[in-house]
Write a protein that holds these residues in place. Structure first.
Motif: not given
Length: 509
Positions: A407-412, A424-425, A428-434
């Motif tokens: 669901l959260h794409g944690l493997g990407q 960033y895994w 959600r983590a990728f979008e938050r890092h900006f």
């Protein structure tokens, strides 16, 4: 076959090497619980004792006091009384081997590794009382009752006794020199030594005590032992106050008469006093020495030809000093053991204070819960976590559900060049890092504002190209002659076109 001395020597060396490897293998495994740690320590301690015993036997063999080893080596070389015959010795030994296998046709080679590996699974029998909880706490109730029922003790609670038993300096020296205190100290030291040997079998207590005794002898010679600064005598007549009968036990003459006439006579003779008369007269005469110095007594109490305290007191003083030295040494050993068991003593105090607020049923339930928890921890440590999809671990140390992972794409994995190729895994983590400091710092280094126009931009080149296009659209790079064209007046001042025209119209230039 194994009866020859050389074969016994070889087998002993093999046993030592096997045990050394087993010790290393056992110590490489981290015990999951206190119980397993004790089992491991006792196993290793037993193997070390076996190695020491086997090594001592090997030393005796190599010393060869009876020349048995020398004779056997000579026999192998064919040396006899008539001369040297190598071939005869060889065929005799070959005949012996064949005869052995003929008598034992079913003999087979036994793999000793299997037998030794069983030692690693052994659970030694260690005796602990229920109060000791397998070495977690001390059980000093018998010593506590002995303490509070003696003259040197005081009526205190068990929890308070755990604070004071390790402080022998609290007791006056006169009470320390009594037989009662010496017996109590011997029992206390014996229990602590036994407990330490059960909980720390790998510690060399003899070596520890040898160092303690060495330091004690130096301090005793210099009168620096705590509580014994005057060499075991509290005052000048301390040694003369004790005879073969300990007067501290008796508070009246009637009690002293119960000792009997013979013992009273012996005690009076030791002090150089008259030993005749009735049992009551003897008791009265001896009871005088409890509170009166010998040199202060009337001369009529001394036997004829006796030098009184000068003659008998010296011998008693020497004996009493030696007795005080033994008691002082036991006190020093006690303090050393208490420092080694400091953690256990603290844990025992906490356990006693906690039990005071619990009922019997609650204590039993808590004990069962601790045993169950210890077994559960041991089982959990032995189980391996099954994670074939290599899912990320959750807060409980177990893999997260697969649906949550998808669901959260944690493997990407997402990489950002502006952040120094940081990974960033998950989306959600990728979008938050900006909005994080790492990305903002990277944008500042490029001289580009971190606005929403640069979201999803992770390449430095793409960010720079986008910034140039934004500047062109906003007219930043467009030529504006009224602002950028320069003019110079007669005095050499530089103005842009607009400013120069305004000043000229006003007649200022």
């Amino acid at each position: 076959m194994s009866s020859t001395l050389l074969e016994v020597t070889r087998a002993a060396h093999e046993e030592v090497e096997r045990l050394e490897r087993l010790i290393v293998k056992d110590l490489q495994n981290e015990p999951p619980s206190n119980k397993d740690r004790l089992f491991q320590s006792h196993r290793v301690g037993h193997m070390i004792d076996t190695i020491v015993a086997t090594t001592e036997k090997l030393i005796e063999v190599y010393e060869d006091k009876d020349n048995a080893r020398k004779d056997e080596i000579a026999a192998l070389g064919g040396q006899t009384a008539t001369g040297t015959n190598v071939f005869s010795a060889f065929y005799d030994r070959l005949k012996e081997i064949r005869e052995y296998h003929r008598k034992h046709p079913a003999a087979r080679v036994v793999d000793a590794n299997e037998e030794y590996e069983e030692l690693l699974k052994e659970e030694p029998q260690i005796e602990f009382s229920g109060e000791e909880a397998f070495g977690r706490y001390l059980d000093m109730h018998e010593l506590y009752h002995q303490y509070i029922n003696c003259k040197f003790g005081e009526p205190i609670e068990y929890s308070a006794y755990l604070d004071v038993f390790s402080q022998p300096e609290r007791i006056s020296r006169k009470l320390k020199l009594t037989r009662q205190y010496k017996e109590y100290l011997e029992n206390l030291l014996e229990y602590l030594v036994y407990f330490f040997q059960r909980t720390e079998p790998l510690q060399d207590l003899d070596r520890i005590f040898a160092k303690v005794e060495g330091d004690f002898e130096e301090e005793w010679a210099e009168n620096k032992v705590e509580g014994w600064e005057n060499g075991g005598q509290e005052n000048g007549h301390g040694a003369l106050q004790n005879t073969v009968i300990d007067l501290d036990y008796y508070s009246s003459i009637e009690e002293l008469m119960e000792v009997g006439p013979e013992k009273l006579k012996e005690a009076l003779t030791a002090l150089g006093l008259k030993s005749g008369g009735t049992i009551q007269q003897r008791a009265e005469r001896l009871f005088l020495t409890k509170h009166t110095l010998l040199d202060k007594l009337d001369k009529k109490h001394f036997a004829k030809g006796s030098r009184g305290s000068e003659q008998n007191g010296v011998g008693m003083a020497i004996q009493q000093t030696d007795n005080g030295k033994d008691i002082a040494l036991m006190g020093v050993k006690l303090k050393k053991l208490c420092s080694l068991l400091e953690e256990v003593i603290t844990r025992t105090k906490e356990n006693v204070e906690k039990k005071q607020a619990l009922t019997y049923e609650e204590m039993e339930a808590e004990r069962e819960e601790e045993e169950t928890q210890a077994d559960t921890e041991s089982d959990d440590d032995e189980q391996q976590i099954y994670n074939p999809l290599k899912l990320p671990m959750g807060w409980d140390g177990k893999p997260i559900p697969y649906w949550l992972y998808k669901l959260h794409g944690l493997g990407q994995e997402f990489k950002c060049e502006i952040c120094g190729n940081h990974s960033y895994w998950g989306r959600r983590a990728f979008e938050r890092h900006f909005k994080e400091w790492r990305h903002q710092h990277g944008m500042r280094c490029l001289g580009i504002p971190n606005t929403k126009n640069f979201n999803e931009i992770t390449s430095i080149q793409e960010a720079q190209e986008l910034w140039e296009r934004i500047q062109e659209r906003s007219g930043v790079n467009k030529w504006r002659p009224d602002l950028e064209e320069e003019y110079e007046d007669k005095e050499g001042n530089i103005y842009n076109k607009k400013t120069y025209a305004d000043l000229q119209r006003q007649g200022l230039i």
